[in-house]
Write an enzyme that holds these catalytic residues in place. Structure first.
Site, PDB file in Angstrom:
ATOM      1  N   HIS A   7       0.830  -1.209   0.000  1.00  0.00           N
ATOM      2  CA  HIS A   7       0.000   0.000   0.000  1.00  0.00           C
ATOM      3  C   HIS A   7       0.858   1.251   0.000  1.00  0.00           C
ATOM      4  O   HIS A   7       2.038   1.208   0.321  1.00  0.00           O
ATOM      5  CB  HIS A   7      -0.965   0.044   1.205  1.00  0.00           C
ATOM      6  CG  HIS A   7      -0.306   0.041   2.553  1.00  0.00           C
ATOM      7  ND1 HIS A   7      -0.014  -1.117   3.229  1.00  0.00           N
ATOM      8  CD2 HIS A   7       0.110   1.049   3.364  1.00  0.00           C
ATOM      9  CE1 HIS A   7       0.545  -0.830   4.391  1.00  0.00           C
ATOM     10  NE2 HIS A   7       0.646   0.486   4.508  1.00  0.00           N
ATOM     11  N   HIS A  79       3.978   7.106   3.815  1.00  0.00           N
ATOM     12  CA  HIS A  79       4.918   5.998   3.629  1.00  0.00           C
ATOM     13  C   HIS A  79       4.445   5.077   2.518  1.00  0.00           C
ATOM     14  O   HIS A  79       3.295   5.144   2.084  1.00  0.00           O
ATOM     15  CB  HIS A  79       5.141   5.212   4.934  1.00  0.00           C
ATOM     16  CG  HIS A  79       3.935   4.494   5.473  1.00  0.00           C
ATOM     17  ND1 HIS A  79       3.065   5.052   6.368  1.00  0.00           N
ATOM     18  CD2 HIS A  79       3.464   3.242   5.242  1.00  0.00           C
ATOM     19  CE1 HIS A  79       2.119   4.171   6.677  1.00  0.00           C
ATOM     20  NE2 HIS A  79       2.330   3.072   6.001  1.00  0.00           N
ATOM     21  N   GLU A 130       7.771   1.043   4.936  1.00  0.00           N
ATOM     22  CA  GLU A 130       7.263  -0.009   5.811  1.00  0.00           C
ATOM     23  C   GLU A 130       7.484  -1.339   5.103  1.00  0.00           C
ATOM     24  O   GLU A 130       7.245  -1.451   3.896  1.00  0.00           O
ATOM     25  CB  GLU A 130       5.760   0.223   6.043  1.00  0.00           C
ATOM     26  CG  GLU A 130       5.101  -0.834   6.913  1.00  0.00           C
ATOM     27  CD  GLU A 130       3.598  -0.570   7.143  1.00  0.00           C
ATOM     28  OE1 GLU A 130       2.985   0.175   6.350  1.00  0.00           O
ATOM     29  OE2 GLU A 130       3.045  -1.133   8.112  1.00  0.00           O
TER      30      GLU A 130
END
Ligand code: CO
Length: 134
Positions: A7, A79, A130
């Site tokens: 994502h 992020h 991430e």
């Protein structure tokens, strides 16, 4: 090391307005808001054919995205999340190459119930990264 893009997370000051942009203007499917008190955010998921966009709104007093929104009051990309097969192997591979892992360096359970780690933006072209074990 890298698998799929899981994502892209966008911090927003107002989740309802943010959701409306994706739902009404872009015609995307947007989930109901989900409070994640352990992560200090409320999140909605925008489902795209090949990945997801997550809109994050601060939740509580010590939200990890509060400082970001203070600098970016209109919102912005917070992020990107990449999938890895083995998060500990990925962490050790990156640390051996000088990358800094945020926090205590141990994976935490992320918003999707899977182990995640965050990597220092200064080591990744100014982007908070991430990693999520897929
Ligand atoms: Co994320």
């Amino acid at each position: 090391v890298l698998g799929r893009l899981n994502h892209v997370a966008i911090a927003v000051p107002n989740l309802e307005q943010g959701s409306a942009v994706y739902r009404a203007m872009l015609g995307a499917r947007v989930s109901a808001p989900q409070a994640e008190p352990a992560h200090g955010v409320t999140v909605v998921f925008v489902e795209l054919p090949n990945t997801k966009i997550e809109l994050l709104e601060p939740l509580g007093d010590n939200s990890p995205i509060a400082a970001f929104l203070a600098k970016n009051p209109a919102g912005g990309i917070h992020h990107v999340c990449y999938e890895v097969e083995d998060i500990l192997a990925a962490r050790d591979h990156l640390k051996a190459r000088g990358a800094r892992v945020l926090g205590d360096g141990e994976p935490k359970t992320g918003a999707h119930g899977k182990p995640v780690l965050f990597l220092h933006p200064k080591d990744f072209l100014g982007t908070l990264v991430e990693l999520e074990q897929a």
